[in-house]
Design an enzyme around this catalytic site. Structure first.
Site, mmCIF file in Angstrom:
data_model
loop_
_atom_site.group_PDB
_atom_site.id
_atom_site.type_symbol
_atom_site.label_atom_id
_atom_site.label_comp_id
_atom_site.label_asym_id
_atom_site.label_seq_id
_atom_site.Cartn_x
_atom_site.Cartn_y
_atom_site.Cartn_z
ATOM 1 N N ARG A 61 18.097 19.889 36.185
ATOM 2 C CA ARG A 61 17.159 20.569 37.101
ATOM 3 C C ARG A 61 17.843 20.972 38.389
ATOM 4 N NH1 ARG A 61 13.697 15.858 36.772
ATOM 5 N NH2 ARG A 61 12.475 16.136 34.873
ATOM 6 N N TYR A 101 15.549 10.502 15.289
ATOM 7 C CA TYR A 101 15.202 9.915 16.581
ATOM 8 C C TYR A 101 13.815 10.418 16.970
ATOM 9 C CZ TYR A 101 15.603 8.467 21.418
ATOM 10 O OH TYR A 101 15.398 7.860 22.624
HETATM 11 N N1 UDP Z 1 23.685 10.177 28.481
HETATM 12 C C1 UDP Z 1 24.825 10.179 29.252
HETATM 13 N N2 UDP Z 1 24.833 9.498 30.433
HETATM 14 C C2 UDP Z 1 23.757 8.814 30.876
HETATM 15 C C3 UDP Z 1 22.585 8.812 30.083
HETATM 16 C C4 UDP Z 1 22.575 9.501 28.882
HETATM 17 O O1 UDP Z 1 25.817 10.771 28.885
HETATM 18 O O2 UDP Z 1 23.821 8.198 31.960
HETATM 19 C C5 UDP Z 1 23.730 10.909 27.179
HETATM 20 C C6 UDP Z 1 24.195 10.036 26.029
HETATM 21 O O3 UDP Z 1 24.971 10.855 25.171
HETATM 22 C C7 UDP Z 1 22.920 9.633 25.345
HETATM 23 C C8 UDP Z 1 22.068 10.892 25.522
HETATM 24 O O4 UDP Z 1 22.431 11.362 26.824
HETATM 25 O O5 UDP Z 1 23.123 9.325 23.989
HETATM 26 C C9 UDP Z 1 20.581 10.658 25.442
HETATM 27 O O6 UDP Z 1 20.222 9.768 26.464
HETATM 28 P P1 UDP Z 1 18.811 9.057 26.509
HETATM 29 O O7 UDP Z 1 18.692 8.377 27.825
HETATM 30 O O8 UDP Z 1 17.771 10.023 26.103
HETATM 31 O O9 UDP Z 1 19.014 7.997 25.374
HETATM 32 P P2 UDP Z 1 18.090 6.787 24.913
HETATM 33 O O10 UDP Z 1 17.356 6.288 26.115
HETATM 34 O O11 UDP Z 1 17.222 7.331 23.866
HETATM 35 O O12 UDP Z 1 19.097 5.828 24.417
#
Ligand code: UDP
Length: 365
Positions: A175, A347
């Site tokens: 954003r 997912y």
């Molecule tokens: N991700 C990242 N850095 C962060 C948080 C997320 O690179 O600080 C990337 C990472 O590849 C992750 C994806 O974004 O698998 C999806 O993150 P999300 O927080 O949606 O994952 P969840 O909470 O479902 O594990």
């Protein structure tokens, strides 16, 4: 036959289906391998704090129907997820927004941030992103990729970002406003008193058997109902006849600390590769808790093998091809209905699961 439906798995999909079935006068038996209901959204009160035992679950949806539906079973607070990321000793706001860009580069206006990112994209030379690294750089530039994405993602998935599909990183908003809300959805919150009560209420009046491994007593359980709702792993259902589907697993280390506030936020991500966990959750902050003690959970991603908890499906080409073969077998079944994250090898957010389960109940009840 004693039951209309045998529901394998007491998680959100199975419980939503059971609730709808009960309303229409069908009789269900729900069985689960674990010693508790609620699957991965299970929360348990410890030290007066609702602990998300299988990782943070924050309810968010744009769907008013789904929001009203879950609000039948719990009151939700106004929690908004605003995680921070720690890289070495630097702290950044997530998701990637003007606060992140300002901290990274000192830029103040959206225009300056866009210019900085465009310059880095040109330097790197990505056109059509083919993998997660290229996708990430084309969204936020190299600096953010290197500090906030690369290390985290490689720990999370156990492989190089160049070996991962682009879509994973597209889950995160980017954003050009000073807005730290992790989700874009209109309706967001955490159920006051935890998630388990939702599943308890959905399953009220339905027979439940816990600590039951369907695969150990399949012949017996199959005789109990006309139809089966199966929410477990689809490859296990077919005895891995086309091979194993791969998952990423997680290990959770819960710690009680004798202090009121450990990290000042519900979710803190550790994005450098040398810290072995990806994030620390401090549960009381999901509910603005004032308890004397605090409970934190360190989340360690791990390689999955049979017997471990499967958390994230690894949707690469070879796994997706295997899944398609299982799906063809599944289509031929007349008495078995598959649903949920594991059976769909996908997912899913919680609202998606409710939508799927409601569609499934409309079709089959
Ligand atoms: N991700 C990242 N850095 C962060 C948080 C997320 O690179 O600080 C990337 C990472 O590849 C992750 C994806 O974004 O698998 C999806 O993150 P999300 O927080 O949606 O994952 P969840 O909470 O479902 O594990």
């Amino acid at each position: 036959m004693k039951y209309d439906f045998l529901i394998v798995g007491a998680g959100l999909f199975g419980a939503t289906f059971a609730y709808e079935a009960k309303k229409k006068g069908y009789k269900c038996l729900v069985i689960d391998r674990r010693n508790h209901i609620a699957g991965n959204i299970y929360t348990c009160e410890r030290q007066g704090i609702q602990v998300h035992e299988y990782g943070a679950h924050i309810f968010h949806t744009n769907n008013k129907y789904v929001w009203d539906y879950v609000n039948q079973f719990a009151n939700f607070n106004h929690f908004r997820n605003s995680p921070v990321a720690i890289y070495e000793d630097e702290v950044y706001n997530l998701p990637f927004n003007m606060n992140t860009f300002n901290k990274m580069w000192g830029v103040i206006t959206p225009e300056e941030a866009k210019q900085k990112i465009s310059k880095q994209i040109i330097e790197y030379g990505v056109n059509e992103p083919q993998n997660l690294e290229e996708q990430a750089i084309s969204l936020v530039g190299i600096d953010i990729y290197q500090k906030l994405i690369k290390g985290y993602t490689e720990k999370q998935w156990g492989c190089k970002t160049t070996e991962l599909p682009p879509f994973i990183i597209k889950r995160l908003p980017v954003r050009f406003t000073y807005d730290n809300n992790y989700f874009n959805d209109t309706y967001q919150g955490i159920p006051i008193g935890g998630y388990t009560q939702i599943i308890e209420k959905m399953l009220e009046g339905t027979d439940i058997e816990l600590n039951v491994d369907y695969f150990n007593e399949r012949d017996y359980y199959d005789t109990l109902a006309d139809k089966i709702i199966f929410t477990g792993m689809i490859d296990e259902y077919y005895n891995y006849c086309y091979g194993e589907l791969e998952y990423r697993s997680l290990n959770f280390e819960h710690e009680v600390h004798d202090k009121i506030n450990y990290q000042g936020n519900a979710v803190v991500n550790y994005t450098e590769s040398t810290v072995p966990y990806t994030r620390i959750i401090e549960h009381k902050h999901f509910d603005y808790g004032k308890q004397e003690k605090t409970i934190i959970t360190k989340e360690y991603p791990s390689k999955w093998q049979q017997g471990d908890e499967p958390f994230y499906p690894i949707n690469n080409e070879s796994n997706n091809q295997i899944y398609e073969k299982y799906k063809l077998l599944a289509k031929k079944e007349s008495n078995v209905i598959y649903g949920g994250r594991l059976a769909s090898y996908k997912y899913y957010d919680m609202d998606d699961i409710i939508i799927e389960a409601l569609k499934c109940s409309q079709k089959n009840l």
